[in-house]
Scaffold this active site. Structure first.
Site, short mmCIF file in Angstrom:
data_model
loop_
_atom_site.label_atom_id
_atom_site.label_comp_id
_atom_site.label_asym_id
_atom_site.label_seq_id
_atom_site.Cartn_x
_atom_site.Cartn_y
_atom_site.Cartn_z
N CYS A 1 -29.16 14.72 -87.37
CA CYS A 1 -29.25 15.69 -88.90
C CYS A 1 -30.16 16.96 -88.63
O CYS A 1 -31.04 17.18 -87.36
CB CYS A 1 -30.46 14.15 -89.63
SG CYS A 1 -29.32 12.49 -90.31
N THR B 1 -40.84 16.15 -91.89
CA THR B 1 -39.75 15.55 -92.25
C THR B 1 -39.12 14.96 -89.67
O THR B 1 -39.55 16.17 -89.69
CB THR B 1 -38.28 15.45 -93.31
OG1 THR B 1 -37.56 14.55 -92.53
CG2 THR B 1 -37.49 16.58 -91.34
N HIS C 1 -32.30 16.36 -95.59
CA HIS C 1 -32.20 15.68 -94.66
C HIS C 1 -31.08 15.16 -93.86
O HIS C 1 -30.30 14.62 -95.38
CB HIS C 1 -33.53 14.66 -94.35
CG HIS C 1 -33.85 13.81 -93.48
ND1 HIS C 1 -35.03 13.52 -92.35
CD2 HIS C 1 -32.65 13.75 -92.20
CE1 HIS C 1 -34.56 12.89 -91.39
NE2 HIS C 1 -33.92 12.98 -91.46
#
Lengths: 167, 205
Positions: A38, A33, A55
């Site tokens: 985040c 990712t 995530h």
């Protein structure tokens, strides 16, 4: 679980785990990712060669909780549930790694949301007795991360600043 | 397209027209901005609008307060950003190969001038909010992964909805797209100003 049964909130090895999503893989493969503010929450079960990557976008669900990967509290619980389901055991001996939580713009007053995400995850994991064995958090840049499902090693490339490894 | 959609499109086209004039004047060359995307998107899709790439992009972000709050981002492929800097610095294209203070300053000033023209025109086109104007923050230069940038843009929203309104314009210089554009993500108050008769796009009830 067949691919047709996989809910859109769950990614598989080889997929990029989208914002608010959880990736689960067992046996082999890589979960990937990109994160900015985040946080990529990695849970790894070494004995079962299984890994989860959430995530996480916000520190608390405050009763919302959908998709569960979006919030720190629901993301930990749901990643653990999916890992238990993947390995077929009711108890897990897992470790955690955290990547992300950057403050990319600095427009917000107070504690930046990225830092709040990291703090929330540390608190939740601590309460559950899950050790955090590595972290690359904070700063002002986004990161690309890849989780090796077998070893739990996380390769982290910080934008413009090179690559590090969390073994 | 609903009357609400038509009204919204007209407002953003008005913004793009004024921003085109500002960009052309700033560059000293024919330049236009055109509205490429104007839509409500789930947050996961909004995070991917800059594409998914291991190649870094450059950009300038401005927090906007006032009649229509939100976050405005000027974003470009790295090469396009450096080429834009060359144009502004009146150097042959390809002269800039890295981001020094001068190149950053040129792009930051572009974001300031073009972004403010764009949003001021949008404010002026709003019946109720035009008088309040906008209050932009100083632009922040960044160079990062496209998904990380969009994620950070989304996270700047004071109240994060599951669905967001997103407007994206593209720059053309001498009629040619240059891989550079503006992304505007209004906050909840901004959406309310832009869509006075619409529900909060994050309100799924």
């Amino acid at each position: 679980m067949t691919s047709a049964d996989v809910p859109p909130t769950v990614a598989r090895a080889g997929d990029s785990v989208a914002i608010g999503q959880i990736g689960i893989a067992k046996g082999s493969g890589v979960l990937r990712t990109f994160v900015g503010s985040c946080v990529g929450l990695v849970l790894h079960v070494r004995s079962q060669r299984a890994a989860g990557l959430a995530h996480v976008m916000l520190p608390a669900s405050n009763g919302r909780g959908t998709p569960p990967g979006k919030y720190a509290d629901t993301a930990v619980a749901e990643t653990l549930r999916l890992l238990r389901e993947a390995v077929g055991e009711s108890t897990l001996a897992c470790t955690a790694k955290l990547v992300g939580g950057a403050t990319m713009f600095g427009f917000q007053s107070g504690t930046p949301i990225g830092e709040q995400n990291v703090l929330a995850l540390e608190q939740i994991l601590g309460d559950l007795g899950i050790p955090i064995t590595g972290r690359i958090c904070g700063g002002r840049h986004g990161r690309r991360l890849a989780v090796d499902v077998i070893t739990g090693t996380v390769t982290v490339e910080t934008a413009g600043q090179g690559t590090e490894t969390l073994a | 397209m609903t009357p609400n959609d038509n009204r919204l499109a007209a407002i953003f086209h008005h913004g793009a027209a004024d921003a085109s004039s500002a960009l052309a004047k700033w560059l000293g060359r024919p330049a236009t901005l055109s509205v490429e995307r104007l839509e409500t998107l789930p947050i996961e899709e909004a995070a991917a609008v800059m594409g998914s790439s291991e190649t870094l992009i450059c950009g300038c972000a401005m927090r906007i307060d006032g009649a229509i709050g939100g976050l405005l981002l000027l974003a470009a492929d790295d090469d396009a950003g450096l080429s834009l800097a060359d144009t502004l610095l009146e150097r042959p294209s390809g002269t800039s190969t890295s981001w020094g203070d001068l190149e950053r300053s040129a792009v930051v000033e572009t974001a300031n001038i073009v972004g403010c023209a764009y949003l001021n025109a949008i404010c002026a086109a709003l019946d109720s909010a035009g008088a309040d104007g906008i209050l932009p923050s100083p632009p922040v230069f960044l160079r990062d992964f496209p998904e990380s940038v969009m994620e950070a843009v989304l996270m700047e929203q004071p109240v994060l909805s599951d669905i967001v309104l997103l407007a994206r314009t593209e720059f053309r210089i001498d009629g040619t797209p240059i891989g550079c554009g503006l992304v505007f993500l209004p906050d909840a108050a901004g959406v309310a100003a832009l869509l006075p008769t619409a529900r909060d796009p994050g309100d799924s009830t």
